[in-house]
Design an enzyme around this catalytic site. Structure first.
Site, PDB file in Angstrom:
ATOM      1  N   HIS A   1       0.837  -1.197   0.000  1.00  0.00           N
ATOM      2  CA  HIS A   1       0.000   0.000   0.000  1.00  0.00           C
ATOM      3  C   HIS A   1       0.874   1.250   0.000  1.00  0.00           C
ATOM      4  O   HIS A   1       2.090   1.173   0.124  1.00  0.00           O
ATOM      5  CB  HIS A   1      -0.928   0.013   1.224  1.00  0.00           C
ATOM      6  CG  HIS A   1      -2.073  -0.931   1.125  1.00  0.00           C
ATOM      7  ND1 HIS A   1      -1.975  -2.251   1.508  1.00  0.00           N
ATOM      8  CD2 HIS A   1      -3.343  -0.761   0.665  1.00  0.00           C
ATOM      9  CE1 HIS A   1      -3.144  -2.853   1.306  1.00  0.00           C
ATOM     10  NE2 HIS A   1      -3.979  -1.971   0.803  1.00  0.00           N
TER      11      HIS A   1
ATOM     12  N   LYS B   1      -0.291   4.813   4.709  1.00  0.00           N
ATOM     13  CA  LYS B   1      -1.256   3.918   5.345  1.00  0.00           C
ATOM     14  C   LYS B   1      -0.843   3.637   6.779  1.00  0.00           C
ATOM     15  O   LYS B   1       0.327   3.369   7.064  1.00  0.00           O
ATOM     16  CB  LYS B   1      -1.376   2.613   4.556  1.00  0.00           C
ATOM     17  CG  LYS B   1      -2.482   1.688   5.068  1.00  0.00           C
ATOM     18  CD  LYS B   1      -2.724   0.536   4.118  1.00  0.00           C
ATOM     19  CE  LYS B   1      -3.810  -0.407   4.621  1.00  0.00           C
ATOM     20  NZ  LYS B   1      -5.106   0.272   4.803  1.00  0.00           N
TER      21      LYS B   1
END
Length: 239
Positions: free
Chosen positions: A133, A137
Site C-alpha cells: 500500500h 497507510k
C-alpha cells in the site's frame, strides 16, 4: 437513496462524494471533523437512508450510537478496529443493518473465495501473503490482508499467522507468513502464494484506482438498505 458520507473530506470520502454525484445519488449530508457541512454526525438531524463511513475506526462509538439512535443502516469502510470497537459494531447490528468490510472491492471478495477454495483443495501447502500500500497507510498489516488470512484459517483451522517474519529459523508447517510493503502512492496489491514443493499457485489482486472502493461502497449501500438488522459483509452481498 439519501446517504450521509462520514469522513467526506478524506481521500476516499472525496472520491465517494464525486462518484455519488455522478451516479445521481442524493447526498443528505457531508460530515468530517476536518471540515465539511457538518463536523459531527450528531449535528445532522435530517432525513437519510444510510450512512457510509470512510473516516477512522476511532469514530466507531459515535457512528454506532448515532445510527442505532436514528435506526439508520450503516456501511463501515474504515479499517483497524480494536476488539472493543468491533464489539460495538456487532451490538449495533442487533438493531440495524450493519455492513463491515476492510475492502470494498468486489474483485477482492472474489480473491478471498478463490483463496479459500485453493487452501481447501491444495493440501498441506505453504502459504505466504504479501500486501502493498501507499506510504501513508496507518494499519499494518492491512485490514484486507487480515481478512484474507482469516478466510484461509476457516478452511484450515490449524493455521497460525506470522506477521512480518523477522527472526532466524524455519517456517512452521502451519503458518501463514504475512508481509507488508509501504511505498509511494500504491493503491493496494494483495498476493497469496500456495506451494507444496512440487508446484506453486499464485493469486493476486491489483487495485488500479481508489474509485473502485467507492463504487463497491455504493453498490453495497444500495443492497444494505433493503436488509433487516444484522451484521453483513461482502460474502453476504455476493452469495
Amino acid at each position: 437513496m439519501k446517504i450521509i458520507i462520514n469522513g467526506s473530506s478524506g481521500r476516499m470520502g472525496r472520491i465517494l462524494t464525486d462518484l455519488a454525484r455522478r451516479e445521481s445519488e442524493d447526498i443528505a449530508a457531508l460530515v468530517d471533523i476536518a471540515g465539511a457541512e457538518y463536523s459531527s454526525l450528531n449535528d445532522f438531524a435530517g432525513e437519510a437512508d444510510c450512512v457510509i463511513d470512510f473516516s477512522s475506526h476511532k469514530a466507531t462509538p459515535e457512528i454506532t450510537a448515532y445510527c442505532v439512535k436514528r435506526n439508520l443502516p450503516v456501511l463501515i469502510a474504515a479499517t483497524g478496529q480494536t476488539e472493543d470497537e468491533l464489539s460495538l459494531i456487532r451490538d449495533a447490528a442487533k438493531s440495524i443493518p450493519v455492513f463491515l468490510s476492510p475492502n470494498m472491492s468486489i474483485g477482492v471478495a472474489l480473491l478471498a473465495d478463490l483463496a479459500a477454495r485453493t487452501a481447501r483443495l491444495f493440501g498441506d501447502c505453504d502459504i505466504e501473503l504479501v500486501e502493498a500500500h501507499h506510504n501513508q497507510k496507518l494499519d499494518v498489516p492491512s485490514g484486507t490482508a487480515l481478512m484474507l488470512a482469516k478466510r484461509l484459517q476457516e478452511e484450515r483451522e490449524n493455521l497460525t499467522f506470522n506477521i512480518g517474519r523477522h527472526e532466524d529459523g524455519k517456517r512452521t508447517a502451519n503458518e501463514i507468513g504475512i508481509h507488508s510493503l509501504r511505498y509511494g502512492s500504491e493503491v493496494g496489491t494483495h498476493e497469496i502464494i500456495f506451494s507444496n514443493g512440487l508446484e506453486t499457485i499464485t493469486l493476486r489482486h491489483d487495485a488500479k484506482d481508489r474509485a473502485l472502493f467507492a463504487k463497491g461502497a455504493l453498490t453495497a449501500a444500495r443492497w444494505l438498505v433493503k436488509q433487516n438488522a444484522g451484521f453483513y459483509g461482502m460474502r453476504d452481498m455476493l452469495s
